[in-house]
Design a protein around this motif. Structure first.
Motif, PDB file in Angstrom:
ATOM      1  N   ILE A   4      98.841  19.098  34.650  1.00 47.98           N
ATOM      2  CA  ILE A   4      98.391  19.824  35.836  1.00 47.98           C
ATOM      3  C   ILE A   4      97.103  20.585  35.534  1.00 47.98           C
ATOM      4  CG2 ILE A   4      99.629  21.995  35.414  1.00 47.98           C
ATOM      5  CD1 ILE A   4      99.429  20.175  38.792  1.00 47.98           C
ATOM      6  N   GLY A   5      96.922  20.947  34.280  1.00 48.37           N
ATOM      7  CA  GLY A   5      95.733  21.694  33.889  1.00 48.37           C
ATOM      8  C   GLY A   5      94.451  20.894  33.941  1.00 48.37           C
ATOM      9  N   LYS A   6      94.562  19.593  34.160  1.00 46.72           N
ATOM     10  CA  LYS A   6      93.367  18.751  34.235  1.00 46.72           C
ATOM     11  C   LYS A   6      92.745  18.727  35.627  1.00 46.72           C
ATOM     12  CE  LYS A   6      94.713  15.702  30.424  1.00 46.72           C
ATOM     13  NZ  LYS A   6      94.901  14.295  29.982  1.00 46.72           N
ATOM     14  N   ILE A  18      98.297  25.772  33.179  1.00 47.43           N
ATOM     15  CA  ILE A  18      97.864  26.167  34.519  1.00 47.43           C
ATOM     16  C   ILE A  18      96.659  27.103  34.435  1.00 47.43           C
ATOM     17  CG2 ILE A  18      99.294  28.237  34.818  1.00 47.43           C
ATOM     18  CD1 ILE A  18      99.875  27.172  37.685  1.00 47.43           C
ATOM     19  N   GLY A  19      96.492  27.717  33.284  1.00 48.07           N
ATOM     20  CA  GLY A  19      95.347  28.591  33.083  1.00 48.07           C
ATOM     21  C   GLY A  19      94.027  27.857  32.986  1.00 48.07           C
ATOM     22  N   LEU A  30      90.660  27.330  40.919  1.00 47.73           N
ATOM     23  CA  LEU A  30      91.761  27.751  41.786  1.00 47.73           C
ATOM     24  C   LEU A  30      91.474  29.108  42.429  1.00 47.73           C
ATOM     25  CD1 LEU A  30      94.535  26.479  42.490  1.00 47.73           C
ATOM     26  CD2 LEU A  30      95.553  28.082  40.866  1.00 47.73           C
ATOM     27  N   THR A  31      91.581  29.150  43.761  1.00 52.34           N
ATOM     28  CA  THR A  31      91.392  30.402  44.495  1.00 52.34           C
ATOM     29  C   THR A  31      92.687  30.899  45.127  1.00 52.34           C
ATOM     30  OG1 THR A  31      90.765  29.229  46.529  1.00 52.34           O
ATOM     31  CG2 THR A  31      88.990  29.846  45.015  1.00 52.34           C
ATOM     32  N   SER A  32      93.639  29.983  45.346  1.00 52.47           N
ATOM     33  CA  SER A  32      94.896  30.358  45.998  1.00 52.47           C
ATOM     34  C   SER A  32      96.073  29.739  45.256  1.00 52.47           C
ATOM     35  CB  SER A  32      94.887  29.890  47.457  1.00 52.47           C
ATOM     36  OG  SER A  32      96.123  30.154  48.091  1.00 52.47           O
ATOM     37  N   LEU A  33      97.006  30.591  44.827  1.00 59.48           N
ATOM     38  CA  LEU A  33      98.209  30.141  44.122  1.00 59.48           C
ATOM     39  C   LEU A  33      99.423  30.681  44.867  1.00 59.48           C
ATOM     40  CD1 LEU A  33      99.508  28.772  41.617  1.00 59.48           C
ATOM     41  CD2 LEU A  33      99.373  30.997  40.478  1.00 59.48           C
ATOM     42  N   PRO A  51     103.089  32.814  32.865  1.00 63.36           N
ATOM     43  CA  PRO A  51     102.357  32.654  31.600  1.00 63.36           C
ATOM     44  C   PRO A  51     101.149  33.585  31.539  1.00 63.36           C
ATOM     45  CG  PRO A  51     101.865  30.831  33.075  1.00 63.36           C
ATOM     46  CD  PRO A  51     102.955  31.621  33.733  1.00 63.36           C
ATOM     47  N   THR A  52     100.833  34.037  30.357  1.00 70.40           N
ATOM     48  CA  THR A  52      99.684  34.933  30.187  1.00 70.40           C
ATOM     49  C   THR A  52      98.371  34.235  30.514  1.00 70.40           C
ATOM     50  OG1 THR A  52      99.563  34.348  27.836  1.00 70.40           O
ATOM     51  CG2 THR A  52     100.866  36.286  28.420  1.00 70.40           C
ATOM     52  N   THR A  53      98.385  32.905  30.489  1.00 71.51           N
ATOM     53  CA  THR A  53      97.156  32.161  30.766  1.00 71.51           C
ATOM     54  C   THR A  53      96.699  32.302  32.215  1.00 71.51           C
ATOM     55  OG1 THR A  53      98.506  30.174  31.136  1.00 71.51           O
ATOM     56  CG2 THR A  53      97.537  30.459  28.953  1.00 71.51           C
ATOM     57  N   LEU A  54      97.555  32.840  33.088  1.00 71.47           N
ATOM     58  CA  LEU A  54      97.113  33.088  34.462  1.00 71.47           C
ATOM     59  C   LEU A  54      95.940  34.058  34.479  1.00 71.47           C
ATOM     60  CD1 LEU A  54     100.412  33.380  36.559  1.00 71.47           C
ATOM     61  CD2 LEU A  54      98.733  31.543  36.599  1.00 71.47           C
ATOM     62  N   GLY A  55      95.842  34.862  33.453  1.00 70.02           N
ATOM     63  CA  GLY A  55      94.729  35.796  33.359  1.00 70.02           C
ATOM     64  C   GLY A  55      93.385  35.120  33.198  1.00 70.02           C
TER      65      GLY A  55
END
Length: 357
Positions: free
Chosen positions: A157-159, A180-181, A186-189, A200-204
């Protein structure tokens, strides 16, 4: 005597054959793990199709193109002048054909009440979005899935580096992968009505995020992974047992944390402190017992809902918020003598305020 032995042997053989049949039958009922189902069928070969018409013909259902009256409850597609399908809405079908990922110009993919697998699985918690989603990496802008079992997302999904909007609603989603990070566009989740337990911390890393919706994830207790997102403007976590408000969201102007598990609002001044946009903050139905003086420093706060909490007093700083247009303090624990005094003070300092008490 020989006749008796033969009869006995015949009965034993019958019993053995029946038991083997029962075992064989039970084996055939073993459900394959959905995370490996994509390996059961042959690898997807998109070169077999010459155009999008042929891809649509491979579906087990009819896809109406460019309907006069398109509806999200009906399966249809939109095709451009070059005969490329750029929008596909699959609704109320048995399963999503794997060949959908061969539509190389697809920008918008909407799935509603349609399984991603044609296999019957008793346990929806092992269902995953097919890894073939990566084939749409260069084209896909919006992916929305409603009422369809998706418990996990593949690392692929990260691709989807061009993905701008991602929604999974009522899918039974259990977790989000670290990859996902990587969704830098991405503007809307939106992940409402799911079963997320953590983020996940990668959302940051998602610095382009403007809006996040996580309401009605009954096991999600923290959103601290969102701290520091520089452009986040809207956050909805209503109906989640979250215990702390986020911090350092300089552009935030709409926050709904109703029916959470908050006890205080420490760090509230770090929300929306870098934007003049009007602030709308809802904290009803929590366990908030005190309001910090920081509330007086929230920039351009216009609406504040503190109803159904455990407040017995308010800091004097709140009287200085001249921008406040609406304040709800109903169903708290103010004393019978303090509440009328509060009302009088607000009427004096901010006569235009709509005060619900």
């Amino acid at each position: 005597m020989k006749l008796i032995k033969c009869s006995t042997l015949f009965v034993v053989l019958i019993c053995l054959s029946q038991s083997q049949w029962i075992v064989a039958r039970s084996v055939t009922k073993v459900q394959p793990d959905a995370r490996f189902i994509s390996r059961i069928h042959s690898p997807l070969d998109c070169t077999q199709f010459n155009n999008d018409y042929e891809i649509l013909s491979s579906f087990s259902f009819v896809t109406h193109l460019n309907p006069i009256f398109p509806s999200t409850s009906q399966t249809h597609g939109l095709m451009d002048s070059n005969e490329n399908v750029y929008n596909l809405n699959i609704a109320n079908q048995k399963f999503v054909p794997i060949t959908v990922f061969c539509l190389k110009s697809l920008k918008n993919l909407y799935i509603r009440n349609t399984s991603f697998y044609e296999f019957e699985l008793d346990d929806n918690s092992i269902r995953s979005l097919p890894s073939e989603i990566e084939l749409l990496a260069s084209s896909l802008r919006y992916l929305r899935v409603h009422d369809t079992a998706v418990a996990h997302l593949p690392k692929q999904i990260g691709k989807l580096k061009n993905l701008q909007g991602f929604l999974l609603s009522k899918t039974g989603l259990l977790d989000l992968p670290n990859s996902i990070g990587n969704l830098s566009s991405l503007t809307s989740l939106d992940m409402p009505f799911n079963k997320l337990t953590s983020l996940p911390t990668t959302l940051g890393n998602l610095r382009s995020l403007i809006s996040i919706t996580l309401n009605s994830n009954p096991q999600l207790r923290s959103v601290q992974s969102l701290n520091g997102l520089p452009n986040l403007q809207t956050l909805n976590t209503s109906n989640c047992p979250i215990e702390r408000i986020p911090s350092n969201l300089p552009k935030l102007n709409v926050l709904n944390m109703s029916n959470n598990n908050l006890t205080d609002l420490v760090n509230i001044r770090t929300l929306g402190n870098d934007t003049p946009m009007p602030k709308i903050f809802h904290f009803s139905k929590n366990r908030i017992h005190s309001l910090p003086p920081q509330i007086g420093y929230v920039r351009n706060l216009v609406e504040l809902d503190l109803s159904h909490n455990k407040l017995a007093s308010l800091p004097s700083d709140i009287l200085n918020i001249t921008t406040l247009c609406y304040l709800d303090i109903r169903n708290n624990v103010f004393s019978g003598t303090d509440l009328p005094k509060l009302v009088t003070m607000f009427n004096t300092t901010n006569p235009k305020l709509i005060l619900q008490y």
